[in-house]
Design an enzyme around this catalytic site. Structure first.
Site, PDB file in Angstrom:
ATOM      1  N   ALA A   1       0.860  -1.187   0.000  1.00 43.02           N
ATOM      2  CA  ALA A   1       0.000   0.000   0.000  1.00 43.02           C
ATOM      3  C   ALA A   1       0.896   1.237   0.000  1.00 43.02           C
ATOM      4  CB  ALA A   1      -0.889  -0.009   1.241  1.00 43.02           C
TER       5      ALA A   1
ATOM      6  N   GLY B   1       0.674  -5.089   0.910  1.00 40.75           N
ATOM      7  CA  GLY B   1      -0.459  -5.175  -0.014  1.00 40.75           C
ATOM      8  C   GLY B   1      -0.061  -5.752  -1.354  1.00 40.75           C
TER       9      GLY B   1
ATOM     10  N   GLU C   1      -0.358  -9.337  -0.836  1.00 40.56           N
ATOM     11  CA  GLU C   1      -1.798  -9.639  -0.682  1.00 40.56           C
ATOM     12  C   GLU C   1      -2.495  -9.621  -2.042  1.00 40.56           C
ATOM     13  OE1 GLU C   1      -2.040  -6.628   2.466  1.00 40.56           O
ATOM     14  OE2 GLU C   1      -3.067  -8.140   3.651  1.00 40.56           O
TER      15      GLU C   1
ATOM     16  N   GLU D   1       3.982  -5.351   7.369  1.00 40.79           N
ATOM     17  CA  GLU D   1       3.132  -4.327   7.990  1.00 40.79           C
ATOM     18  C   GLU D   1       3.449  -4.114   9.471  1.00 40.79           C
ATOM     19  OE1 GLU D   1       2.226  -6.618   5.894  1.00 40.79           O
ATOM     20  OE2 GLU D   1       0.673  -5.914   4.529  1.00 40.79           O
TER      21      GLU D   1
HETATM   22  C1  LIG Z   1      -2.747  -3.080   2.977  1.00 38.18           C
HETATM   23  C2  LIG Z   1      -1.476  -3.679   3.448  1.00 38.18           C
HETATM   24  O1  LIG Z   1      -1.799  -4.774   4.265  1.00 38.18           O
HETATM   25  C3  LIG Z   1      -0.626  -2.761   4.255  1.00 38.18           C
HETATM   26  C4  LIG Z   1      -1.391  -1.662   4.905  1.00 38.18           C
HETATM   27  C5  LIG Z   1       0.583  -2.308   3.502  1.00 38.18           C
HETATM   28  O2  LIG Z   1       0.826  -2.689   2.401  1.00 38.18           O
HETATM   29  S1  LIG Z   1       1.616  -1.249   4.340  1.00 38.18           S
HETATM   30  C6  LIG Z   1       3.053  -1.206   3.304  1.00 38.18           C
HETATM   31  C7  LIG Z   1       3.814  -2.494   3.338  1.00 38.18           C
HETATM   32  N1  LIG Z   1       5.009  -2.392   2.531  1.00 38.18           N
HETATM   33  C8  LIG Z   1       6.202  -2.142   3.109  1.00 38.18           C
HETATM   34  O3  LIG Z   1       6.337  -2.047   4.310  1.00 38.18           O
HETATM   35  C9  LIG Z   1       7.386  -2.003   2.187  1.00 38.18           C
HETATM   36  C10 LIG Z   1       8.159  -0.739   2.539  1.00 38.18           C
HETATM   37  N2  LIG Z   1       9.224  -0.499   1.600  1.00 38.18           N
HETATM   38  C11 LIG Z   1      10.399  -1.187   1.690  1.00 38.18           C
HETATM   39  O4  LIG Z   1      10.598  -2.083   2.497  1.00 38.18           O
HETATM   40  C12 LIG Z   1      11.476  -0.791   0.724  1.00 38.18           C
HETATM   41  O5  LIG Z   1      11.182   0.504   0.231  1.00 38.18           O
HETATM   42  C13 LIG Z   1      11.592  -1.741  -0.487  1.00 38.18           C
HETATM   43  C14 LIG Z   1      10.266  -1.887  -1.175  1.00 38.18           C
HETATM   44  C15 LIG Z   1      12.156  -3.086   0.006  1.00 38.18           C
HETATM   45  C16 LIG Z   1      12.584  -1.122  -1.481  1.00 38.18           C
HETATM   46  O6  LIG Z   1      13.784  -0.825  -0.788  1.00 38.18           O
HETATM   47  P1  LIG Z   1      14.921   0.060  -1.500  1.00 38.18           P
HETATM   48  O7  LIG Z   1      16.047   0.171  -0.504  1.00 38.18           O
HETATM   49  O8  LIG Z   1      15.175  -0.472  -2.851  1.00 38.18           O
HETATM   50  O9  LIG Z   1      14.275   1.516  -1.706  1.00 38.18           O
HETATM   51  P2  LIG Z   1      13.797   2.525  -0.559  1.00 38.18           P
HETATM   52  O10 LIG Z   1      14.772   3.646  -0.439  1.00 38.18           O
HETATM   53  O11 LIG Z   1      13.439   1.802   0.679  1.00 38.18           O
HETATM   54  O12 LIG Z   1      12.454   3.099  -1.199  1.00 38.18           O
HETATM   55  C17 LIG Z   1      12.541   3.826  -2.441  1.00 38.18           C
HETATM   56  C18 LIG Z   1      11.481   4.894  -2.363  1.00 38.18           C
HETATM   57  O13 LIG Z   1      10.196   4.248  -2.354  1.00 38.18           O
HETATM   58  C19 LIG Z   1       9.461   4.704  -1.228  1.00 38.18           C
HETATM   59  N3  LIG Z   1       8.603   3.605  -0.782  1.00 38.18           N
HETATM   60  C20 LIG Z   1       8.980   2.347  -0.543  1.00 38.18           C
HETATM   61  N4  LIG Z   1       7.924   1.604  -0.168  1.00 38.18           N
HETATM   62  C21 LIG Z   1       6.841   2.438  -0.172  1.00 38.18           C
HETATM   63  C22 LIG Z   1       5.463   2.277   0.108  1.00 38.18           C
HETATM   64  N5  LIG Z   1       4.939   1.100   0.447  1.00 38.18           N
HETATM   65  N6  LIG Z   1       4.652   3.352   0.005  1.00 38.18           N
HETATM   66  C23 LIG Z   1       5.146   4.550  -0.380  1.00 38.18           C
HETATM   67  N7  LIG Z   1       6.455   4.781  -0.673  1.00 38.18           N
HETATM   68  C24 LIG Z   1       7.289   3.719  -0.576  1.00 38.18           C
HETATM   69  C25 LIG Z   1      10.509   5.077  -0.192  1.00 38.18           C
HETATM   70  O14 LIG Z   1       9.975   5.974   0.760  1.00 38.18           O
HETATM   71  C26 LIG Z   1      11.555   5.719  -1.085  1.00 38.18           C
HETATM   72  O15 LIG Z   1      11.044   7.004  -1.425  1.00 38.18           O
HETATM   73  P3  LIG Z   1      12.076   8.210  -1.677  1.00 38.18           P
HETATM   74  O16 LIG Z   1      12.929   8.316  -0.414  1.00 38.18           O
HETATM   75  O17 LIG Z   1      12.900   7.789  -2.857  1.00 38.18           O
HETATM   76  O18 LIG Z   1      11.201   9.412  -1.914  1.00 38.18           O
END
Ligand SMILES: C[C@H](O)[C@H](C)C(=O)SCCNC(=O)CCNC(=O)[C@H](O)C(C)(C)COP(=O)([O-])OP(=O)([O-])OC[C@H]1O[C@@H](n2cnc3c(N)ncnc32)[C@H](O)[C@@H]1OP(=O)([O-])[O-]
Length: 408
Positions: A61, A100, A103, A123
């Site tokens: 998400a 997500g 999912e 999450e």
């Molecule tokens: C419904 C559902 O159940 C629920 C509620 C959800 O889904 S909640 C969400 C669950 N998902 C997560 O927890 C994954 C979180 N992200 C990561 O673990 C890592 O990003 C990555 C995917 C392993 C990539 O790592 P990276 O090292 O290659 O790049 P980065 O520097 O980390 O990230 C590169 C750029 O992408 C942005 N970014 C990464 N994931 C994002 C996300 N989910 N949403 C928005 N921005 C995101 C990050 O802020 C950065 O932005 P900027 O600084 O460039 O402006």
């Protein structure tokens, strides 16, 4: 956004487009929803592949949307609609399928992944729980023990491990998208009911209550006071004991309690601040934009100014008799604010650094920043240093004598 194309005259390709990680923003969810409708209406289309652009399936998400009004089509009905389709849907997973994103893939009938792709439901690291059916589908697919491990830790695993668990159906060292398209052409006509995870029973191990209670005790010990891991166990308990629809209701209820919690907001703030700071390290135009003049700042200076001001206020609190001893202050930080236990607490840390050094540094920073009141050394700190900087365990005794002496 999500693009739509048809390959080989029969395979609809839906491509998530939201760089850098194809997060499921409102626009992406709307794009997927529209594309799914197009596949249903197009008689030429006999199967569907969902992928992400730039070699990344989906990072979950869009966390940036959490602070605002959540517009656009919700995730849960969108994923349920994909699962209910009567045309096979294959997820082509490259790069990442997280939160997500995984999912969404679990709502597809099949999952083909590149061997090096990372999958997971992280999450919990954001103070949340999988809230698009992940807490209900994953245990149905891989069993409760493995689902408990993945969801309460939030860890990412390689697709090769996910294959062993049964999360993905095939992995490749080659082009996962091409493999998924070929697979989608081959499976047309095969029964889809066994592929709809929400319709599967959730396997319940014989000692299920003991397992859930043991994991609950573990997560409570591992992350004292954290809400999300406990809620994750609650959602997985619902998956075992409730039908899917009621389990989804429980997942939604538990997520609702987490979503606006201070812990979730803090963890999401930390997620973005970690990335912002790492970008600023060599972001010279940032300095120019804000008129900052770069100068070398040793990490110790930031640490000392923050920590010593904090411990100095601790000495003032002890001096005012608001706390009986340093242990009262350290316990609050260790058990209430997550201060690393192996560092004892801010007052213990000051003792370890050496009170004379803390005093010297506070005097130095106070001289440099006379306008910052918290840098003015506490009289109690001065008295402790004058008394030879006793060990922290002796401060309570020193304070009692100090109070008796001051009343004479
Ligand atoms: C419904 C559902 O159940 C629920 C509620 C959800 O889904 S909640 C969400 C669950 N998902 C997560 O927890 C994954 C979180 N992200 C990561 O673990 C890592 O990003 C990555 C995917 C392993 C990539 O790592 P990276 O090292 O290659 O790049 P980065 O520097 O980390 O990230 C590169 C750029 O992408 C942005 N970014 C990464 N994931 C994002 C996300 N989910 N949403 C928005 N921005 C995101 C990050 O802020 C950065 O932005 P900027 O600084 O460039 O402006």
């Amino acid at each position: 956004m999500a693009s739509y194309s048809v390959l080989h005259g029969s395979v609809a390709l839906i491509t998530l487009q939201n760089p850098p990680v194809n997060a499921l923003s409102a626009a992406v969810r709307a794009g997927i929803t529209d594309a799914v409708q197009r596949t249903l209406k197009d008689p030429q289309v006999t199967s569907v592949v969902i992928c992400g652009q730039n070699g990344r399936f989906c990072g979950g998400a869009d966390i940036r949307e959490f602070g605002g009004s959540m517009s656009g089509p919700p995730l849960v009905p969108m994923i349920n609609a994909i699962e209910a389709m009567d045309k096979p849907v294959v997820a082509a997973i490259e790069g990442v399928a997280l939160g997500g994103g995984l999912e969404l893939a679990l709502g597809c009938h099949y999952r083909i992944a590149h061997r090096q792709a990372l999958v997971g439901l992280p999450e919990v690291t954001l103070g949340l729980l999988p809230a698009a059916g992940g807490s209900q589908r994953l245990p149905r697919l891989i069993g409760l023990p493995a689902a408990l491990d993945l969801i309460t830790t939030g860890k990412h695993i390689l697709a090769s491990e996910a294959l062993k668990l049964g999360i993905v159906d095939q992995v490749t060292d080659g082009n996962a998208l091409n493999m998924a398209v070929e697979f989608a052409r081959r499976i047309v006509g095969k029964p889809l009911d066994p592929r709809r995870i929400s319709t599967l029973p959730c396997p319940s191990p014989p000692d299920v209550d003991f397992l859930l209670d043991r994991v609950l005790a573990q997560v409570r010990k591992r992350a004292r006071g954290a809400l999300a891991p406990v809620a994750c166990v609650g959602a997985l308990r619902a998956a075992v004991f409730l039908p899917f629809a009621q389990g989804m209701e429980k997942e939604r209820e538990l997520m609702g309690a987490l979503f606006d919690s201070g812990q979730a907001r803090a963890l999401q703030y930390a997620f973005f601040s970690q990335r912002l700071v790492s970008q600023l390290e060599n972001h010279c135009c940032y300095w120019a934009r804000y008129g900052l003049v770069p100068r070398h700042i040793a990490p110790e200076e930031i640490l000392e100014r923050c920590l010593y001001a904090l411990t100095n206020e601790g000495f003032n609190i002890l001096q005012d008799g608001m706390a009986a001893g340093p242990e009262d202050i350290d316990a609050i930080y260790v058990f209430g604010y997550g201060w690393p236990r192996h560092r004892g607490g801010p007052m213990f840390h000051a003792g370890q650094v050496g009170l004379a050094r803390v005093l010297e540094k506070l005097e130095h920073y106070q001289h440099k920043h006379p306008d910052v009141p918290y840098l003015k050394p506490s009289p109690l700190l001065r008295r402790l240093v004058a008394a030879g900087s006793p060990a922290v365990q002796k401060w309570r005794e020193f304070l009692n004598k100090d109070r008796v002496h001051s009343q004479l």
